[in-house]
Design an enzyme around this catalytic site. Structure first.
Site, PDB file in Angstrom:
ATOM      1  N   HIS A   1       0.840  -1.196   0.000  1.00  0.00           N
ATOM      2  CA  HIS A   1       0.000   0.000   0.000  1.00  0.00           C
ATOM      3  C   HIS A   1       0.871   1.241   0.000  1.00  0.00           C
ATOM      4  O   HIS A   1       2.082   1.184   0.175  1.00  0.00           O
ATOM      5  CB  HIS A   1      -0.988   0.017   1.186  1.00  0.00           C
ATOM      6  CG  HIS A   1      -0.401   0.360   2.530  1.00  0.00           C
ATOM      7  ND1 HIS A   1      -1.175   0.719   3.618  1.00  0.00           N
ATOM      8  CD2 HIS A   1       0.885   0.402   2.981  1.00  0.00           C
ATOM      9  CE1 HIS A   1      -0.413   0.967   4.663  1.00  0.00           C
ATOM     10  NE2 HIS A   1       0.844   0.777   4.311  1.00  0.00           N
TER      11      HIS A   1
ATOM     12  N   CYS B   1       5.444   7.090   4.223  1.00  0.00           N
ATOM     13  CA  CYS B   1       4.318   6.207   3.877  1.00  0.00           C
ATOM     14  C   CYS B   1       3.609   6.615   2.589  1.00  0.00           C
ATOM     15  O   CYS B   1       2.686   5.925   2.141  1.00  0.00           O
ATOM     16  CB  CYS B   1       3.334   6.139   5.033  1.00  0.00           C
ATOM     17  SG  CYS B   1       4.088   5.369   6.473  1.00  0.00           S
TER      18      CYS B   1
ATOM     19  N   HIS C   1       5.015   0.560  -0.291  1.00  0.00           N
ATOM     20  CA  HIS C   1       5.692  -0.359   0.614  1.00  0.00           C
ATOM     21  C   HIS C   1       4.705  -1.446   1.020  1.00  0.00           C
ATOM     22  O   HIS C   1       3.518  -1.378   0.675  1.00  0.00           O
ATOM     23  CB  HIS C   1       6.254   0.373   1.842  1.00  0.00           C
ATOM     24  CG  HIS C   1       5.203   1.010   2.695  1.00  0.00           C
ATOM     25  ND1 HIS C   1       4.580   2.195   2.366  1.00  0.00           N
ATOM     26  CD2 HIS C   1       4.646   0.608   3.859  1.00  0.00           C
ATOM     27  CE1 HIS C   1       3.696   2.501   3.294  1.00  0.00           C
ATOM     28  NE2 HIS C   1       3.707   1.550   4.220  1.00  0.00           N
TER      29      HIS C   1
ATOM     30  N   HIS D   1       3.409  -4.653   3.997  1.00  0.00           N
ATOM     31  CA  HIS D   1       3.372  -5.149   5.374  1.00  0.00           C
ATOM     32  C   HIS D   1       2.901  -6.598   5.391  1.00  0.00           C
ATOM     33  O   HIS D   1       2.156  -7.038   4.503  1.00  0.00           O
ATOM     34  CB  HIS D   1       2.365  -4.357   6.223  1.00  0.00           C
ATOM     35  CG  HIS D   1       2.710  -2.918   6.404  1.00  0.00           C
ATOM     36  ND1 HIS D   1       3.688  -2.484   7.256  1.00  0.00           N
ATOM     37  CD2 HIS D   1       2.196  -1.801   5.821  1.00  0.00           C
ATOM     38  CE1 HIS D   1       3.764  -1.167   7.210  1.00  0.00           C
ATOM     39  NE2 HIS D   1       2.866  -0.724   6.340  1.00  0.00           N
TER      40      HIS D   1
ATOM     41  N   HIS E   1      -1.818 -10.413  -0.967  1.00  0.00           N
ATOM     42  CA  HIS E   1      -1.006 -10.169  -2.158  1.00  0.00           C
ATOM     43  C   HIS E   1      -1.696  -9.237  -3.151  1.00  0.00           C
ATOM     44  O   HIS E   1      -1.580  -9.409  -4.367  1.00  0.00           O
ATOM     45  CB  HIS E   1      -0.568 -11.483  -2.826  1.00  0.00           C
ATOM     46  CG  HIS E   1       0.526 -12.176  -2.060  1.00  0.00           C
ATOM     47  ND1 HIS E   1       0.298 -12.842  -0.883  1.00  0.00           N
ATOM     48  CD2 HIS E   1       1.852 -12.274  -2.293  1.00  0.00           C
ATOM     49  CE1 HIS E   1       1.435 -13.335  -0.423  1.00  0.00           C
ATOM     50  NE2 HIS E   1       2.398 -12.993  -1.252  1.00  0.00           N
TER      51      HIS E   1
ATOM     52  N   GLU F   1      -0.270  -3.385  11.654  1.00  0.00           N
ATOM     53  CA  GLU F   1       0.549  -3.161  10.448  1.00  0.00           C
ATOM     54  C   GLU F   1       1.979  -3.594  10.720  1.00  0.00           C
ATOM     55  O   GLU F   1       2.674  -4.046   9.824  1.00  0.00           O
ATOM     56  CB  GLU F   1       0.572  -1.662  10.106  1.00  0.00           C
ATOM     57  CG  GLU F   1      -0.390  -1.270   9.046  1.00  0.00           C
ATOM     58  CD  GLU F   1      -0.142   0.132   8.532  1.00  0.00           C
ATOM     59  OE1 GLU F   1       0.986   0.665   8.647  1.00  0.00           O
ATOM     60  OE2 GLU F   1      -1.097   0.693   7.990  1.00  0.00           O
TER      61      GLU F   1
HETATM   62  N1  LIG Z   1      -2.626   6.342  12.620  1.00  0.00           N
HETATM   63  C1  LIG Z   1      -1.885   5.748  11.649  1.00  0.00           C
HETATM   64  N2  LIG Z   1      -0.592   6.066  11.520  1.00  0.00           N
HETATM   65  C2  LIG Z   1       0.143   5.465  10.577  1.00  0.00           C
HETATM   66  C3  LIG Z   1      -0.428   4.512   9.725  1.00  0.00           C
HETATM   67  C4  LIG Z   1      -1.799   4.225   9.874  1.00  0.00           C
HETATM   68  O1  LIG Z   1      -2.371   3.397   9.145  1.00  0.00           O
HETATM   69  N3  LIG Z   1      -2.492   4.843  10.841  1.00  0.00           N
HETATM   70  N4  LIG Z   1       0.337   3.900   8.804  1.00  0.00           N
HETATM   71  C5  LIG Z   1       1.608   4.147   8.639  1.00  0.00           C
HETATM   72  C6  LIG Z   1       2.382   3.428   7.566  1.00  0.00           C
HETATM   73  O2  LIG Z   1       1.592   2.487   6.886  1.00  0.00           O
HETATM   74  C7  LIG Z   1       3.703   2.808   7.948  1.00  0.00           C
HETATM   75  O3  LIG Z   1       4.075   1.796   7.025  1.00  0.00           O
HETATM   76  C8  LIG Z   1       3.802   2.202   9.290  1.00  0.00           C
HETATM   77  O4  LIG Z   1       4.669   3.035   9.915  1.00  0.00           O
HETATM   78  P1  LIG Z   1       5.374   2.789  11.311  1.00  0.00           P
HETATM   79  O5  LIG Z   1       4.404   2.396  12.351  1.00  0.00           O
HETATM   80  O6  LIG Z   1       6.129   4.008  11.524  1.00  0.00           O
HETATM   81  O7  LIG Z   1       6.222   1.486  11.030  1.00  0.00           O
HETATM   82  P2  LIG Z   1       7.751   1.301  10.767  1.00  0.00           P
HETATM   83  O8  LIG Z   1       8.066  -0.114  10.988  1.00  0.00           O
HETATM   84  O9  LIG Z   1       8.106   1.850   9.444  1.00  0.00           O
HETATM   85  O10 LIG Z   1       8.354   2.240  11.867  1.00  0.00           O
HETATM   86  P3  LIG Z   1       9.590   2.215  12.790  1.00  0.00           P
HETATM   87  O11 LIG Z   1       9.937   3.640  12.888  1.00  0.00           O
HETATM   88  O12 LIG Z   1      10.626   1.372  12.117  1.00  0.00           O
HETATM   89  O13 LIG Z   1       9.092   1.645  14.090  1.00  0.00           O
HETATM   90  C9  LIG Z   1       2.286   5.135   9.466  1.00  0.00           C
HETATM   91  N5  LIG Z   1       1.448   5.774  10.451  1.00  0.00           N
HETATM   92 ZN   LIG Z   2       2.328   1.063   5.689  1.00  0.00          ZN
END
Ligand SMILES: Nc1nc2c(c(=O)[nH]1)N=C([C@H](O)[C@H](O)COP(=O)(O)OP(=O)(O)OP(=O)(O)O)CN2
Ligand SMILES: [Zn+2]
Length: 120
Positions: free
Chosen positions: A15, A26, A30, A32, A70, A109
């Site tokens: 997504h 984001c 990328h 998940h 997928h 996620e």
């Molecule tokens: N309230 C929300 N915040 C975020 C969402 C969401 O759906 N709702 N989504 C994202 C992104 O999809 C992102 O891929 C996930 O980010 P994050 O939690 O920061 O995950 P990471 O593993 O990339 O983060 P680290 O910093 O490595 O822990 C972002 N926010």
């Molecule tokens: Zn994401």
């Protein structure tokens, strides 16, 4: 006696989030390994010793797995902005008709962050 039954499901998907501020990571494509917890709540039958068979949860989830696993979520109708929040409500809306005792949908996620939705 009332219980909450929870079943975990998993799917892989890509997504991007089109409404995040410019430069946000984001916004880029990328993926998940999503984990979804589906919870139902209701009474235990004294005769059978269970509320309902876990298999009902699996049967309700299976069509959604086919739509999500997928896939590029942004192309799935209703998931054009596929945040965890939007995805949780999307899943709830599609499970509720076959699971009237639906109590909570939780989207992971990542291992560290989750969105819990209990209906409006
Ligand atoms: N309230 C929300 N915040 C975020 C969402 C969401 O759906 N709702 N989504 C994202 C992104 O999809 C992102 O891929 C996930 O980010 P994050 O939690 O920061 O995950 P990471 O593993 O990339 O983060 P680290 O910093 O490595 O822990 C972002 N926010
Ligand atoms: Zn994401």
């Amino acid at each position: 006696m009332n219980v909450r039954l929870v079943h975990e499901f998993r799917f892989e998907a890509a997504h991007r989030l089109p409404k995040v501020p410019q430069g946000h990571k984001c916004a880029r494509l990328h993926g998940h390994s999503f984990k979804v917890e589906v919870a139902i709540r209701g009474p235990v039958n004294e005769e059978t010793g269970w509320f309902i068979d876990y298999s009902h949860l699996y049967e309700a989830w299976a069509p959604l797995h086919d739509l999500l696993d997928h896939h590029y979520l942004n192309e799935v109708p209703g998931l054009e902005n596929p945040t965890s929040e939007v995805l949780a409500r999307w899943i709830w809306t599609r499970l509720a008709p076959s699971l009237p005792s639906l109590n909570r949908v939780t989207i992971f996620e990542t291992c560290d962050a989750r969105c819990e939705y209990e209906g409006d």
